[in-house]
Design a protein around this motif. Structure first.
Motif, mmCIF file in Angstrom:
data_model
loop_
_atom_site.group_PDB
_atom_site.id
_atom_site.type_symbol
_atom_site.label_atom_id
_atom_site.label_comp_id
_atom_site.label_asym_id
_atom_site.label_seq_id
_atom_site.Cartn_x
_atom_site.Cartn_y
_atom_site.Cartn_z
ATOM 1 N N ARG A 31 -0.857 -5.906 2.648
ATOM 2 C CA ARG A 31 0.170 -5.101 3.391
ATOM 3 C C ARG A 31 0.387 -5.883 4.828
ATOM 4 N N THR A 41 -1.422 2.670 -4.067
ATOM 5 C CA THR A 41 -0.235 2.497 -2.928
ATOM 6 C C THR A 41 -0.632 2.860 -1.561
ATOM 7 N N TYR A 42 0.286 2.802 -0.535
ATOM 8 C CA TYR A 42 0.109 3.017 0.860
ATOM 9 C C TYR A 42 1.013 3.951 1.623
ATOM 10 N N ASP A 99 5.537 -0.206 -3.241
ATOM 11 C CA ASP A 99 4.936 1.151 -3.906
ATOM 12 C C ASP A 99 5.756 1.556 -4.628
ATOM 13 N N GLN A 136 -3.555 8.726 -3.717
ATOM 14 C CA GLN A 136 -3.947 7.341 -3.469
ATOM 15 C C GLN A 136 -5.523 7.015 -3.286
#
Length: 885
Positions: free
Chosen positions: A359, A464-465, A476, A523
């Motif tokens: 990321r 995912t974030y 994502d 998540q």
């Protein structure tokens, strides 16, 4: 000292290797060329911890490792040697076993009114309605009622505290539940103070209160009650007799003890209940490790107080963050950590799937190197071996080589069986959300559960974030879409509109507090599903080429081209030039040297196939009926080939772990002793079979040298590619270790120190003559690290990476590149296919004069024979000693 290390060396601390032991090896590591010692966690961990990831008290240094005094001695030793320190920190979870964790003890004693109740990721109202505001503790060996009626639960009193005991377990008793008990003791003794304390307990605010003033009053009053109880029983023999009598009565009356236990802030339960009903987030499926809410600033500050202090006072220069994917919002976490430690070198244990990028909003230097490890070993896999090894695996095992299907099967099983409680927590929240949306309120809990199960199973990456207040990235959105589409195709029974709604929830397209909470919790589920389903299940079932079953690896990706490797290095040079580079870690399934040898099988699949078929036929006499199953037998042969020679005890210990992780015939939670015994006896018998041992020795002996060349090549690349090389303890010599605990055996540092001193005078030929001692690998490391120190600019953040393309008939067997314009690396690959004959292959050496640090040869710019460059030593490290004309 520069912000980023030149090279790190990982040391595993435990009671048998303390901080003072680490101090003793500092001079050796400095001589080797290490700039920073990289230490496993050393905050106070559970008693006897062998790894340090089970922290119970982050406010002090582990006493079993020497405590704060030993830490200061180590810091002084490092400072005297001009070295730094990288510390492994654990922000995601804490150990809660027993009574060693003061925060968790306070939570059990005080429930939601504990000052630490919000430190842990607990759903106080997640259980069934009859168990509100209770933490489920799955520690009993049988059903609660049976354990209680057997007398295995006992109430005790000591130093002003009533505690509940179950074998080695100890639990607090909520003071507000003691009024009735103390009234009975008061009536027995007539001691007025006890009557007063009984009434005081009755007046305590209930554990459900969360108003700050009431919480503080509860804490204050219960401390006074504890102190007065202790004083009264120390001074008054009649009071002691009365309480002993009460304890005898209540411990002998299951109904009375049950009534007291029912008023506690926890519910004791059979350990198997954790699979489906647990009110707190765990680290993977480990009940004794409870998730922390590090997104709360007070929690962040509490668990990082010491590491931040050490960074600020200069005794720690780097931080390795364990399992950031378990955190609610990793980007927020790294921003806070960077703000607190602006100059520190920070790397994260992030597992990246094929094609996934780290990321951009993480304020860190990079990952801990599993992505590099798998790219690196891919260079030494011969793609032409894929098909014959696939056929061989299917022939022997009877299983399909469809790894993707196996991953889905394994993740599905893990989510249902090991992570069932996490999935149930999420399903309960999903039910509540759907009841608030009229188009979805008629779905049954089972339908919602199945939708979550299938989508989590199909998730293509760890997680995912998405985060509240932030835009959802294209990556994502793509991962969620992939999972939804695959779940739709996998199960025709899932309702399309439900899946569309789930996709909208996961991408924060549905407003609402619970809706956002749902997305964030999902998540935190997919990461454990990937780790346990792939690395700890599928990797132990799929044995086409075991070396590829590595953390962060993809066994379906059979090799990596030289061009693709160069492109990955160029990308790293641009994006993360100071990330950590690993080839072995405390978590790898096999050491770098085991994998380096196993990779040779991709070059000789036919020869390997003939040998394995012969071994299977020969060893049929050692089998116990149908056991071991063919897949496990095939894994055993690869294990022996990669580690030969190896002791029987190490092999049987590894097989126990391997078959339990595979979860086919046995597992950690449902062991099959007969099967495990048959597997271990099979291994013991064939290792006692002189004829088989001769067969294995005959096969392995010609491959030892080639495996070592692979290892030297990987070592040199790791030390010179963009990033910071890390050496796992002991790996500076040949080390044929398997997964932990095999890779955590004691390291003979004195032997290594003596070997290092022997490198001061020998020639390359003399070093190669002592290959069995590991001298060539030590030589490559020492020279590469010395050059990194000498030419920092070539390997630092600004050091360029330039691929060099050899020419000639065997050019595909060479990997070459420049660093910073003045350092050139040349290593061979696919050495069995090379057959020690480079033909007309040449290396276009840039203009100038070059010194090969590993052979002493001086070379002029222009086309140089690769065979001549590598004749004195298997790999080459060239340093420009004269500028080009």
């Amino acid at each position: 000292m520069p912000a980023e290390p030149l090279a790190t060396y990982r040391l595993q601390l435990h009671p048998g290797f303390t901080l003072d032991d680490a101090s003793d090896v500092v001079p050796y590591l400095a001589q080797l060329g290490i700039s920073h010692v990289y230490l496993s966690p050393f905050l106070q961990a559970a008693h006897g911890s062998t790894h340090g990831y089970d922290v119970v008290d982050p406010s002090r240094v582990n006493r079993e490792l020497g405590g704060e005094e030993a830490r200061q001695r180590l810091s002084a030793a490092l400072d005297n040697a001009g070295m730094g320190q990288v510390l492994d920190i654990v922000p995601n979870h804490m150990a809660i076993a027993g009574d060693q964790n003061p925060w968790w003890w306070d939570v059990l004693e005080n429930g939601p009114s504990s000052r630490y109740a919000l430190y842990f990721d607990v759903d106080w109202e997640s259980s069934e309605e009859r168990w509100p505001n209770k933490v489920l503790l799955p520690v009993l060996g049988d059903h609660y009622g049976r354990v209680l009626e057997a007398g295995d639960l006992q109430l005790r009193f000591n130093e002003g505290l009533f505690t509940l005991h179950y074998h080695e377990h100890r639990f607090p008793i909520d003071p507000s539940s003691l009024s009735t008990l103390l009234q009975r003791v008061y009536r027995r003794s007539g001691l007025e103070l006890l009557g007063f304390l009984a009434e005081s307990c009755a007046r305590l605010p209930r554990p459900q209160v969360t108003a700050l003033d009431l919480m503080e009053r509860r804490q204050r009053d219960q401390q006074v009650i504890h102190r007065l109880l202790d004083e009264s029983f120390r001074k008054d023999a009649e009071a002691r007799a009365a309480v002993e009598s009460e304890l005898g009565w209540i411990n002998g009356d299951a109904d009375a003890l049950d009534a007291l236990i029912d008023r506690q802030n926890y519910r004791l339960a059979w350990w198997k209940t954790a699979a489906q009903d647990l009110g707190y987030r765990r680290f993977f499926d480990i009940n004794d490790l409870a998730g922390l809410r590090v997104e709360r600033r007070e929690v962040f500050e509490a668990i990082h107080a010491l590491p931040i202090r050490w960074v600020r006072d200069g005794t720690v220069q780097g931080l390795r963050v364990d399992h950031p994917d378990g955190l609610r919002d990793p980007a927020q976490y790294f921003r806070r950590l960077r703000e607190a430690c602006p100059g520190a070198w920070i790397v994260a244990e992030k597992i990246l799937e094929t094609g996934e990028q780290l990321r951009e909003d993480w304020s860190i230097a990079g990952s801990t190197g599993y992505d590099f490890l798998n790219r690196l070993q891919g260079l030494f896999v011969d793609p032409s071996g894929e098909l014959p090894l696939t056929w061989l695996y299917e022939e022997i095992s009877g299983d399909s080589a469809d790894f993707h299907a196996l991953v889905l099967e394994s993740k599905h099983q893990v989510l249902r069986e090991l992570l069932g409680s996490e999935l149930q927590r999420l399903a309960s929240l999903f039910v509540t959300i759907c009841e608030r949306h009229r188009r979805h309120r008629d779905y049954s809990r089972e339908q919602l559960y199945q939708a979550l199960l299938e989508v989590a199973t199909c998730f293509p990456v760890y997680r995912t974030y998405v985060a509240s207040g932030s835009d959802v990235t294209e990556a994502d959105a793509g991962y969620v879409s992939t999972a939804i589409d695959q779940a739709r195709s996998q199960s025709s029974q899932l309702d399309d509109e439900l899946l569309d709604f789930l996709q909208a929830l996961l991408l924060l397209r549905v407003e609402g507090g619970l809706e956002t909470e749902f997305a964030l919790r999902f998540q935190q589920l997919t990461g454990p599903a990937m780790a346990k389903g792939v690395e700890d299940t599928a990797f132990y079932r799929f044995h086409r080429l075991a070396a590829l079953n590595e953390v962060g690896g993809d066994p379906e990706r059979f090799g990596m081209s030289v061009d693709d490797f160069h492109q990955a290095c160029l990308h790293s040079c641009r994006r993360h030039p100071t990330a950590m580079l690993a080839s072995s870690t405390h978590d790898t399934k096999r050491s770098e040297d085991v994998r380096a040898r196993l990779l040779l099988l991709s070059e000789i699949p036919q020869l390997w196939g003939r040998a394995v078929r012969d071994w299977i036929h020969h060893n049929a006499r050692h089998r116990s009926g149908d056991w071991p199953d063919p897949a496990t037998e095939y894994l055993l042969y690869q294990t022996l080939m990669g580690t030969w020679p190896i002791e029987t005890e190490r092999v049987t210990a590894y097989l126990e772990k391997a078959v339990r992780e595979a979860k086919h015939h046995t597992s950690w939670t449902q062991q099959n002793p007969d099967y495990e015994r048959a597997v271990q006896e099979f291994a013991s018998r064939l290792l006692s079979d002189a004829e088989f041992r001769e067969k294995m020795e005959t096969f392995v002996a010609p491959l030892v040298s080639a495996g070592r060349v692979n290892s030297l090549a990987q070592t040199l690349i790791k030390c010179t590619a963009p990033g910071v090389p890390d050496i796992y303890q002991g790996m500076e010599l040949w080390d044929l270790s398997l997964v932990d605990p095999d890779n955590r055996r004691p390291v003979d540092f004195e032997r290594r120190r003596l070997l290092l001193s022997a490198l001061d005078t020998p020639s390359p030929a003399q070093i190669l003559a002592r290959a069995d001692e590991g001298l060539p690998k030590l030589w490559v490391l020492r020279e590469a690290l010395a050059l990194r120190r000498k030419r920092r600019e070539a390997f630092g953040p600004e050091g360029a990476y330039e691929p060099i393309a050899p020419r000639g008939e065997k050019a595909a067997h060479a990997v070459a590149y420049l660093r910073g314009g003045d350092v050139l690396v040349l290593v061979p690959r696919l050495v069995l296919g090379l057959d020690d004959d480079w033909k007309d292959t040449v290396l276009p050496l840039p203009p100038g004069r070059w010194n090969n640090r590993l052979s002493g040869a001086l070379l002029e710019g222009g086309d140089q024979s690769v065979a001549e460059i590598l004749a004195p030593f298997p790999v080459a490290l060239l340093e420009r000693v004269e500028e080009k004309p």
